[in-house]
Design a protein around this motif. Structure first.
Motif, short mmCIF file in Angstrom:
data_model
loop_
_atom_site.label_atom_id
_atom_site.label_comp_id
_atom_site.label_asym_id
_atom_site.label_seq_id
_atom_site.Cartn_x
_atom_site.Cartn_y
_atom_site.Cartn_z
N THR A 133 0.82 -1.22 0.00
CA THR A 133 0.00 0.00 0.00
C THR A 133 0.86 1.27 0.00
O THR A 133 0.31 2.37 0.00
N GLY A 134 2.19 1.12 0.03
CA GLY A 134 3.08 2.28 0.01
C GLY A 134 3.03 3.10 1.29
O GLY A 134 3.33 4.30 1.27
N GLN A 135 2.67 2.48 2.39
CA GLN A 135 2.61 3.20 3.68
C GLN A 135 4.00 3.20 4.32
O GLN A 135 4.68 2.17 4.36
N ASP A 136 4.36 4.38 4.84
CA ASP A 136 5.68 4.53 5.46
C ASP A 136 5.57 4.20 6.95
O ASP A 136 5.24 5.05 7.76
N LEU A 137 5.81 2.92 7.27
CA LEU A 137 5.72 2.53 8.68
C LEU A 137 6.74 1.44 9.00
O LEU A 137 7.25 0.76 8.11
N MET A 138 7.02 1.32 10.29
CA MET A 138 7.89 0.24 10.78
C MET A 138 7.08 -0.60 11.74
O MET A 138 6.30 -0.04 12.54
N TYR A 139 7.27 -1.91 11.69
CA TYR A 139 6.49 -2.80 12.55
C TYR A 139 7.45 -3.79 13.21
O TYR A 139 8.11 -4.57 12.52
N GLY A 140 7.52 -3.75 14.53
CA GLY A 140 8.47 -4.60 15.25
C GLY A 140 7.82 -5.54 16.24
O GLY A 140 6.60 -5.77 16.19
N GLN A 141 8.63 -6.07 17.11
CA GLN A 141 8.16 -7.00 18.16
C GLN A 141 8.51 -6.44 19.52
O GLN A 141 9.60 -5.90 19.70
N LEU A 142 7.60 -6.58 20.46
CA LEU A 142 7.85 -6.12 21.84
C LEU A 142 7.61 -7.28 22.78
O LEU A 142 6.47 -7.76 22.91
N LEU A 143 8.64 -7.72 23.44
CA LEU A 143 8.49 -8.77 24.46
C LEU A 143 8.22 -8.08 25.79
O LEU A 143 9.08 -7.37 26.30
N ALA A 144 7.02 -8.29 26.34
CA ALA A 144 6.69 -7.69 27.64
C ALA A 144 6.88 -8.74 28.72
O ALA A 144 6.35 -9.85 28.60
N PRO A 145 7.60 -8.41 29.78
CA PRO A 145 7.72 -9.38 30.89
C PRO A 145 6.35 -9.61 31.51
O PRO A 145 5.48 -8.74 31.44
N ALA A 146 6.16 -10.79 32.13
CA ALA A 146 4.88 -11.08 32.80
C ALA A 146 4.60 -9.97 33.81
O ALA A 146 5.50 -9.53 34.51
N GLY A 147 3.38 -9.50 33.82
CA GLY A 147 2.98 -8.46 34.78
C GLY A 147 3.40 -7.06 34.37
O GLY A 147 3.15 -6.10 35.09
N ALA A 148 4.04 -6.92 33.20
CA ALA A 148 4.53 -5.60 32.81
C ALA A 148 3.97 -5.15 31.47
O ALA A 148 4.62 -4.41 30.73
N PHE A 149 2.73 -5.56 31.20
CA PHE A 149 2.13 -5.15 29.92
C PHE A 149 2.02 -3.62 29.84
O PHE A 149 2.49 -3.00 28.88
N ALA A 150 1.38 -3.02 30.86
CA ALA A 150 1.09 -1.58 30.80
C ALA A 150 2.38 -0.77 30.73
O ALA A 150 2.47 0.18 29.93
N ALA A 151 3.38 -1.16 31.52
CA ALA A 151 4.65 -0.41 31.52
C ALA A 151 5.32 -0.50 30.15
O ALA A 151 5.83 0.51 29.63
#
Ligand code: ATR
Length: 272
Positions: A28-46
């Motif tokens: 679609t020609g969209q200028d974006l970056m998409y990565g991975q985030l490993l959240a520790p257990a209990g630390a989703f919000a942070a």
């Protein structure tokens, strides 16, 4: 700098979302970056807040954080509310918008990729966990003739059914004996343990489809069972995965990518 997105989970390294969204962005020609985030257990919000503070625009949420994301959102779509789970977050000014695209992804895959009609049909959904909860409302919206949910623990099935406005039957596998369905959807986690939901034989009507929300290399145990027990059509959850991603992409970027080539490519790499 391109707009930043990511999938957040634990574990997250196995996720196909970066590959899918990179393909959508290219197409679609969209200028974006998409990565991975490993959240520790209990630390989703942070973890999500740190990403947001760094300019992140949105997240896909995978196991085990869909309920945390539901609590984290400050504004919910109706379907996220019904599912009590969020798989897509969009950050906009001060608002954290939470949506759930899983059910829409399933329905889109069934209707448009697989040509499986839902209106007026008899649908059986297996399981009463988060995966089942997320798809009930969008399936009911298609106005099936019958909608039945079966679960190993019948109390859990009945309690789940009480949370939905649209009435449907919820009970045990044993209660299915002698009944037939046009579509049977496996939303249990049984195959993670190499097990099968105890489906009575003869549950598949003539021409019926078996749909497993799980996917993997080769046929899942549920699909192998269904093939032996009269299902005429078989589908795994790879299409649902790509379609829920397309819905998320639409929420973020306002356009819907063409999913067919992306799904085809994933199938090829999965089969090799
Ligand atoms: P998820 O959020 O991924 O759906 P969950 O909330 O743990 O996970 O729910 C798992 C679902 O798979 C439940 O419906 C569970 O049945 P119970 O409620 O009776 O536990 C179902 N499940 C797991 N293993 C199963 C098995 N071997 N046979 C039948 N159902 C099974």
């Amino acid at each position: 700098m391109p707009d930043q997105y990511a999938v957040i989970g634990n574990p997250v390294a196995h996720s196909k979302s970066p590959q899918i969204h990179a393909a959508f962005a290219r197409q679609t020609g969209q200028d974006l970056m998409y990565g991975q985030l490993l959240a520790p257990a209990g630390a989703f919000a942070a973890t999500a807040s740190a990403f947001r503070a760094g300019g992140g625009r949105g997240l896909n949420v995978t196991l085990p954080f869909k309920l945390d994301a539901f609590g984290y959102a400050t504004l919910l779509s109706e379907r996220a509310h019904a599912a009590r789970a969020v798989n897509t977050l969009k950050f906009n000014e001060g608002v954290i918008f939470g949506d759930n695209t899983d059910g829409a992804g399933l329905v889109y895959d069934l209707l448009h990729n697989l040509g499986c009609a839902l209106t007026g049909r008899r649908i059986l959904l297996l399981g009463a966990g988060g995966a089942a909860r997320g798809v009930i409302e969008p399936l009911l919206q298609q106005r099936p003739a019958q909608f039945v949910l079966a679960n190993r623990t019948s109390d859990k099935a009945r309690r789940l059914a009480q949370d939905f406005r649209g009435a449907f039957e919820a009970g045990t596998y044993a209660a299915l004996a002698g009944r037939q369905f046009d579509l049977v959807i496996n939303a249990t986690s049984a195959s993670l343990a190499g097990a099968l939901p105890p489906l009575p034989p003869g549950v598949y009507a003539s021409g019926a489809m078996a749909y497993d929300m799980m996917y993997g290399k080769g046929e899942t145990p549920f699909l192998a069972f269904s093939r032996r027990n009269g299902a005429a059509l078989l589908a795994d959850g790879l299409g649902m995965l790509v379609e829920q991603a397309a819905e998320s992409f639409f929420i973020w970027r306002g356009l819907r990518p063409d999913t067919a080539p992306v799904l085809q490519r994933l199938r090829q790499t999965q089969d090799t």
